[in-house]
Motif scaffolding. Sequence first.
Motif, PDB file in Angstrom:
ATOM      1  N   LEU A  78      -7.754  -1.270  -9.770  1.00 59.23           N
ATOM      2  CA  LEU A  78      -6.819  -2.252 -10.203  1.00 59.23           C
ATOM      3  C   LEU A  78      -5.941  -2.489  -8.811  1.00 59.23           C
ATOM      4  N   GLY A  79      -5.569  -1.492  -8.195  1.00 57.03           N
ATOM      5  CA  GLY A  79      -4.797  -1.628  -6.931  1.00 57.03           C
ATOM      6  C   GLY A  79      -5.532  -2.518  -6.122  1.00 57.03           C
ATOM      7  N   ASN A  80      -6.892  -2.286  -5.926  1.00 53.77           N
ATOM      8  CA  ASN A  80      -7.724  -2.928  -4.828  1.00 53.77           C
ATOM      9  C   ASN A  80      -7.720  -4.494  -5.234  1.00 53.77           C
ATOM     10  N   TRP A  81      -7.761  -4.675  -6.503  1.00 54.29           N
ATOM     11  CA  TRP A  81      -7.763  -6.140  -6.881  1.00 54.29           C
ATOM     12  C   TRP A  81      -6.386  -6.927  -6.849  1.00 54.29           C
ATOM     13  N   LEU A  82      -5.349  -5.970  -6.623  1.00 55.33           N
ATOM     14  CA  LEU A  82      -3.919  -6.621  -6.604  1.00 55.33           C
ATOM     15  C   LEU A  82      -3.600  -6.849  -5.365  1.00 55.33           C
ATOM     16  N   THR A  83      -4.002  -6.078  -4.518  1.00 53.78           N
ATOM     17  CA  THR A  83      -3.863  -6.318  -2.858  1.00 53.78           C
ATOM     18  C   THR A  83      -4.288  -7.708  -2.447  1.00 53.78           C
ATOM     19  N   GLU A  99       0.923  -1.255   0.087  1.00 62.57           N
ATOM     20  CA  GLU A  99       0.040   0.052   0.190  1.00 62.57           C
ATOM     21  C   GLU A  99       0.950   1.371  -0.075  1.00 62.57           C
ATOM     22  N   TYR A 100       2.025   1.265   0.645  1.00 63.82           N
ATOM     23  CA  TYR A 100       2.711   2.303   0.668  1.00 63.82           C
ATOM     24  C   TYR A 100       3.513   2.756  -0.588  1.00 63.82           C
ATOM     25  N   ILE A 101       3.893   1.487  -1.144  1.00 68.72           N
ATOM     26  CA  ILE A 101       4.673   1.811  -2.737  1.00 68.72           C
ATOM     27  C   ILE A 101       3.466   2.206  -3.752  1.00 68.72           C
ATOM     28  N   ARG A 102       2.295   1.657  -3.410  1.00 67.85           N
ATOM     29  CA  ARG A 102       1.345   1.819  -4.451  1.00 67.85           C
ATOM     30  C   ARG A 102       0.739   3.334  -4.383  1.00 67.85           C
ATOM     31  N   HIS A 103       0.631   3.646  -3.130  1.00 64.39           N
ATOM     32  CA  HIS A 103      -0.001   5.315  -3.162  1.00 64.39           C
ATOM     33  C   HIS A 103       1.232   6.275  -3.183  1.00 64.39           C
ATOM     34  N   GLN A 104       2.401   5.902  -3.084  1.00 65.04           N
ATOM     35  CA  GLN A 104       3.765   6.957  -3.219  1.00 65.04           C
ATOM     36  C   GLN A 104       4.246   6.946  -4.523  1.00 65.04           C
ATOM     37  N   PHE A 105       4.138   5.587  -5.040  1.00 62.63           N
ATOM     38  CA  PHE A 105       4.817   5.789  -6.470  1.00 62.63           C
ATOM     39  C   PHE A 105       4.064   5.260  -7.683  1.00 62.63           C
ATOM     40  N   LEU A 106       2.950   4.363  -7.382  1.00 62.42           N
ATOM     41  CA  LEU A 106       2.268   3.858  -8.768  1.00 62.42           C
ATOM     42  C   LEU A 106       0.757   4.402  -8.878  1.00 62.42           C
ATOM     43  N   LEU A 107       0.234   5.260  -8.262  1.00 67.20           N
ATOM     44  CA  LEU A 107      -1.031   5.964  -8.479  1.00 67.20           C
ATOM     45  C   LEU A 107      -1.162   6.653  -9.806  1.00 67.20           C
ATOM     46  N   PRO A 108       0.163   7.247 -10.485  1.00 69.11           N
ATOM     47  CA  PRO A 108      -0.048   7.473 -11.827  1.00 69.11           C
ATOM     48  C   PRO A 108      -0.262   6.576 -12.932  1.00 69.11           C
ATOM     49  N   TYR A 109       0.120   5.105 -12.440  1.00 69.64           N
ATOM     50  CA  TYR A 109      -0.018   4.119 -13.376  1.00 69.64           C
ATOM     51  C   TYR A 109      -0.843   3.163 -13.075  1.00 69.64           C
ATOM     52  N   ILE A 110      -1.381   2.869 -11.984  1.00 70.44           N
ATOM     53  CA  ILE A 110      -2.224   1.833 -11.476  1.00 70.44           C
ATOM     54  C   ILE A 110      -3.751   2.640 -10.966  1.00 70.44           C
ATOM     55  N   SER A 111      -4.778   2.187 -11.408  1.00 72.17           N
ATOM     56  CA  SER A 111      -5.718   2.847 -10.967  1.00 72.17           C
ATOM     57  C   SER A 111      -6.240   2.266  -9.616  1.00 72.17           C
ATOM     58  N   MET A 112      -7.303   3.138  -8.980  1.00 74.76           N
ATOM     59  CA  MET A 112      -7.563   2.455  -7.650  1.00 74.76           C
ATOM     60  C   MET A 112      -8.370   1.144  -7.767  1.00 74.76           C
TER      61      MET A 112
END
Length: 280
Positions: A37-42, A22-35
């Motif tokens: 998709l991120g919820n499915w990846l977790t 979650e830290y990496i997703r919100h700090q670095f990956l938000l421009p590339y991964i939608s919310m």
Amino acid sequence: MTYKQIKWMILLIPTFTVGVWEYIRHQFLLPYISMELGNWLTPLIVYLVSMTLLNKMFRMLEHIQKELEVERNATTVLEAREQLAKELHDGIAQSLFLLSVKVDRLEEHVVDKDRHLHDVQQIRKTVHEVNRYVRQAIADLKYEPMEEKSILSHESMESKLKKMVVDTPVQFSVNWSIPDSMLSPKEKVELLACVREAVVNIEKHSGATHGWIVGEGDPHRFKVMIKDDGRGFVDNPFMFKDRFGLNIMKERAEEMNWKMEFRRDHLYTAVELMKEGEGK
């Protein structure tokens, strides 16, 4: 890794995995991964970590639990064996020894009664044999170990022989090449009893410093030799009626249709037990 450490790792790894993701997703990956998709990846990442790292830790935990269960069962069985051995020693063995002493006294007070002396001699032989059986059972109950994988598995003959002589004052070498599969359960019992009797005689009467136990054979025959570098013997030891141990060993061999030889050369005394193959 200990049992406690594995439990803590199983509890903490998913938590840290989700936190780091979650830290990496919100700090670095938000421009590339939608919310979405991120919820499915977790949960997918947690599942992959569980199937790889956590699954391995669960197997380690199960292995430790099995080892603890085997150790617990073995300890319970050994405690029961120790208790039974103590009861045998305190009851039967001491009673038999007392009976043997009384028979000795009875024999001393009898004069010129050959038949009576013969009967007394037979009683002494029986008492001596039973006493030896009981002491053998006590030794087996106290010292026969359990295999690590199963408390019902059996030691090899070579292992039993090495354990038999480990505490004797005479230094024994064991060279055993007879496969256990070649011997029936009855043959194993009788061979162990005969070897034990020979070892006791060497320890008590030979004055030896070194002894050898050698077993060799093929699927049809075997030869077992117990040899020592002691003082040996002068006359035929089987001539004496009070040599109960040797005579019992000889009777065991005859019952099993084995050939038994007791010989002495310049330096060594040897007892040989031989099972001949068919047609011999």
